[in-house]
Design an enzyme around this catalytic site. Structure first.
Site, PDB file in Angstrom:
ATOM      1  N   GLU A  52       0.999  -1.172   0.063  1.00  0.00           N
ATOM      2  CA  GLU A  52      -0.051  -0.085  -0.095  1.00  0.00           C
ATOM      3  C   GLU A  52       0.964   1.316  -0.047  1.00  0.00           C
ATOM      4  O   GLU A  52       1.719   1.497   1.046  1.00  0.00           O
ATOM      5  CB  GLU A  52      -0.864  -0.090   1.090  1.00  0.00           C
ATOM      6  CG  GLU A  52      -2.124   0.836   1.093  1.00  0.00           C
ATOM      7  CD  GLU A  52      -1.922   2.164   1.637  1.00  0.00           C
ATOM      8  OE1 GLU A  52      -1.683   3.224   0.978  1.00  0.00           O
ATOM      9  OE2 GLU A  52      -2.200   2.352   2.725  1.00  0.00           O
ATOM     10  N   CYS A 100      -2.396   8.535   3.431  1.00  0.00           N
ATOM     11  CA  CYS A 100      -2.427   8.315   1.984  1.00  0.00           C
ATOM     12  C   CYS A 100      -3.459   8.378   1.275  1.00  0.00           C
ATOM     13  O   CYS A 100      -3.430   8.570   0.048  1.00  0.00           O
ATOM     14  CB  CYS A 100      -1.767   6.595   1.746  1.00  0.00           C
ATOM     15  SG  CYS A 100      -2.887   5.732   2.881  1.00  0.00           S
TER      16      CYS A 100
END
Ligand code: ADP
Length: 514
Positions: free
Chosen positions: A245, A279
């Site tokens: 990720e 993020c």
């Protein structure tokens, strides 16, 4: 708790170098952890591997019992843990406190693990296989690495580790060298409840992260694109799977028919939350021309109301906290300076504070895609806002990115929202909201493009990814021997061909071999 945990997890090797953690908001020393030596990583991995078979054998319900106890311990020590998060990362208390939301995802896995991990029976394909009984089993990778960055020191490892433990894996975790303290304390909680020896934590920078990837069977990694590539290469060399990720450059698209007040508040929160160090934060905004002026004016006014600082008194007197480290502050300042040098205007913010690693919440306009702030991940409290002719131009701009993590569409028209969401080249999209799709655990959080191959959550997949599948084919009725077993004979060959044609052709001419 803190004293206990720090004492119990103190370095065994007094000679080992230490990571000294300072608070980015105040510069004060918060604590230290010993750097784990490479040989020690191997020893910890071997110990965890030794404990894993019994952990797997005890079954999912017993494992869920331990994870639930750990959740309770974390809830009982939430203030101390969040206090460590705040001091090691410089967050506002409100932002830091949101990390306890991770116990919600822990509960999701506790409640669904048994169903998601149960053997599955699938129908055989085609009449030739009709007598088969097919079963898919999910068996854990024995040792999983969970390597995490510094933006969510507690929530991130907890969210990734809970499903791995429930799957029956042992877990070797490595928190960021920038923020190791809260996670060390949480991992100590696992020991304190007397849970089996299947979770441990090692400390250090990239070399220790790399030592970890060398000894595990699966890597769950969250971090930067560059490091993600290195982890992917290391995993490929060992032929082990990894889930990466990585970063994002999430676009927010504001349509002319959107609820502008909600969009403005949403942008301010999702752009500046955790000082932009998320993020899936809003990194860039595209606003349809008719509402652009109103949006920008209201966004600047909203930004002006935000209180920046670290409310060490836990009184919710600050909204936006500090950057977690100097390197990130430099990136953010660099993106703003680059934009300004290319013609952008700073409407509010645009500078670092003299004391502490604070960068002021910033709104930029007159931006374009030649600027770093629109193309590279900023990971800071900046909102560059661009005027677009219409939503389709916004989609083209949103998709003009190497990243593809998430994005958002703001409109009162539900079908338009859905249509635009489908056009976004990202793994997830929020409609009339931002960030919150990550809390929808039945949905996958999947990166496209440079945001990384891999995903977390996504219902059953979020726990099954920590498992190797095993397909078991059994015969419901066992014949003495299969027709194609040796020896081959002309007669058997002719019969086999005729039967294959009969079963596989989809028209009578071929079925009958004419
Ligand atoms: P960030 O700057 O966002 O923390 P990084 O990608 O540099 O992003 O780091 C994320 C995590 O990966 C940290 O825990 C870091 O120590 C670890 N790490 C860095 N290099 C490596 C590597 N080569 N292999 C495994 N982990 C690494």
């Amino acid at each position: 708790m803190q004293q206990d945990s720090e004492a119990s997890m103190a370095p065994i090797d007094q000679e080992a170098p230490a990571i000294v953690v300072t608070c980015p908001a105040t510069g004060e020393m918060v604590g230290s952890v010993p750097v784990t030596r490479r040989a020690e990583v191997d020893a910890v991995a071997a110990r965890l591997r030794a404990g894993q078979p019994a952990w797997q054998a005890m079954g999912v319900d017993a494992r869920a019992g331990w994870v639930a106890k750990w959740r309770d311990w974390i809830l009982d020590h939430a203030d101390e843990l969040v206090g460590l998060v705040q001091r090691e990362s410089g967050k506002s208390w409100g932002d830091a406190n949101i990390e306890t939301m991770a116990t919600d995802v822990v509960n999701y896995w506790i409640e669904h693990a048994a169903a998601f991990l149960a053997d599955e029976h699938v129908r055989p394909a085609g009449p030739a296989n009709i007598a088969k009984r097919l079963t898919i089993c999910y068996e854990p990778y024995p040792l999983v690495a969970v390597i995490t960055p510094w933006n969510y020191p507690l929530a991130m490892p907890l969210s990734d580790i809970a499903p791995a433990l429930l799957a029956g894996c042992a877990v070797l975790s490595k928190p960021s060298e920038v923020t190791p303290l809260a996670w060390r304390a949480a991992a100590f909680g696992w020991k304190q409840i007397g849970a089996p020896d299947v979770l441990d934590v090692v400390f250090g920078a990239g070399d220790i992260g790399s030592a970890v990837t060398d000894v595990v069977d699966y890597v769950m990694f969250t971090g930067s694109v560059n490091t993600g590539r290195r982890v992917a290469v290391a995993a490929a060399q060992r032929l082990i799977p990894c889930s990466l990720e990585l970063g994002g450059k999430d676009a927010m698209i504001v349509c002319a028919d959107a609820d502008i007040d909600r969009a403005v508040d949403g942008a301010a929160w999702a752009g500046f939350f955790n000082a932009g160090q998320t993020c899936v934060s809003v990194e860039r905004v595209y606003v349809e021309e008719p509402v652009y002026d109103e949006f920008v004016e209201k966004l600047v006014a909203k930004t002006a109301t935000l209180r920046q600082g670290m409310d060490a008194g836990h009184d919710y007197s600050c909204d936006v906290g500090a950057m977690a480290n100097e390197a990130q502050l430099t990136v953010v300042a660099g993106h703003v300076d680059d934009a300004v040098s290319k013609g952008a205007k700073v409407l509010i913010g645009g500078k670092a504070r003299a004391a502490g690693l604070f960068y002021e919440p910033t709104v930029l306009v007159d931006v374009d895609h030649d600027m770093d702030c629109m193309r590279a991940e900023t990971f800071g409290p900046t909102l560059p806002v661009m005027k677009v002719r219409d939503a389709l131009e916004a989609i083209t701009k949103a998709n003009d990115s190497n990243y593809g993590l998430s994005g958002s569409v703001w409109t009162r028209d539900k079908s338009k929202g859905m249509a635009l969401a489908k056009l976004m080249n990202t793994g997830s999209v929020n409609i009339n909201n931002a960030i919150l799709s990550v809390f929808q655990y039945p949905l996958p959080m999947q990166g496209w493009k440079d945001s990384g191959p891999g995903s977390r959550a996504g219902g059953a997949h979020g726990i099954r990814k920590y498992c190797r599948t095993k397909g078991i084919a059994a015969d419901r009725v066992a014949m003495k021997r299969e027709p194609f077993w040796y020896p081959h004979t002309p007669r058997k060959g002719r019969i086999m061909s005729a039967v294959a044609r009969l079963l596989q052709a989809r028209d009578w001419r071929r079925r009958l071999g004419r």
